[in-house]
Write an enzyme that holds these catalytic residues in place. Sequence first.
Site, PDB file in Angstrom:
ATOM      1  N   SER A   3      42.217  30.039 118.678  1.00 41.87           N
ATOM      2  CA  SER A   3      43.587  29.523 118.740  1.00 41.87           C
ATOM      3  C   SER A   3      44.587  30.545 118.178  1.00 41.87           C
ATOM      4  O   SER A   3      44.693  31.645 118.704  1.00 41.87           O
ATOM      5  CB  SER A   3      43.660  28.182 118.010  1.00 41.87           C
ATOM      6  OG  SER A   3      44.804  27.455 118.371  1.00 41.87           O
ATOM      7  N   ASP A  17      41.393  24.157 123.541  1.00 41.19           N
ATOM      8  CA  ASP A  17      41.457  24.917 122.289  1.00 41.19           C
ATOM      9  C   ASP A  17      40.089  25.056 121.619  1.00 41.19           C
ATOM     10  O   ASP A  17      39.365  24.080 121.439  1.00 41.19           O
ATOM     11  CB  ASP A  17      42.418  24.188 121.348  1.00 41.19           C
ATOM     12  CG  ASP A  17      42.860  25.024 120.160  1.00 41.19           C
ATOM     13  OD1 ASP A  17      41.987  25.492 119.409  1.00 41.19           O
ATOM     14  OD2 ASP A  17      44.078  25.201 119.984  1.00 41.19           O
TER      15      ASP A  17
END
Length: 294
Positions: free
Chosen positions: A38, A183
Amino acid sequence: MIVDGVFSGGGIKGFAYVGAIQALEERGIQFRRVAGTSAGAILATFVAAGFNATEMETIFDELNIKGLLDPPKRVFRLPFLKWINLYKNLGLYRGKLLEKFFYEILAEKGVCTFGDLPPGALRLVASDLTNGRIIVLPDDLAKYGVNSETFPVARALRMSCGIPFFFEPIYLRNGKREAVIVDGGVLSNFPLWIFDNGHRERPILGLKLSSAKEEIEPHKIDNAIDLFEALFSTMKDAHDNRYISRKHERDIIFIPVEHFSAIQFDIDEETKQKLMSIGREKTKQFLRKWSPVW
């Protein structure tokens, strides 16, 4: 000193990494290989592409984050109908502008695909919700019938940053089956395990956007919102916390930014500077005592 680096996720709190990189550069510490999830994937990618701390600070200082939030093609204007967008598109924002931003920035350094980087220099973590597994990019692309050498780094970065429900997922198709990718923090927010496989080629330095585990206050759960936050936080960190031991902690820079929002996309300049200052000072404190072992 040459090290391998691993960066945790943390959304907007990733501004703290710029200050940390500044402190590391002042000590002459350079990265040979980097990995991240991320927000950590963004910093890892910029490091691998050859950006220094000054260049990164300029990029993020000029960045209009809210300008990267592109709504779906079909938008229901009434506020209560926005959830229909979420239901149909699996995300409030498309993420196309975010990927375009990554592409344009990386192109400045001549990095478009993984083939433009040294082999093994960069690894990004994403989550395959269809098959319930962690994906390491570019290593695992072959499992989806994809040539890693020609796969865009910006697309991989967008996959690693695809906050569930916030950004629409990315899809990888292997034959008739389509995998939903989001993610990487959903399954591994701090992938220290990527380089620590029992044989270290060089010191491994981890940078984690949180306090050390024993310093983090327990979750206070008084209502359903608190329960959801605690559930997601536990799910996000449980895999990595089980892996990290006292032995690993001596090589981790803990940057305590829990009190900042990970999704404050209208972040102001003062908050940016606070985050960078925390990253810089905590890294300096760590380096005064660090004795790398490998």
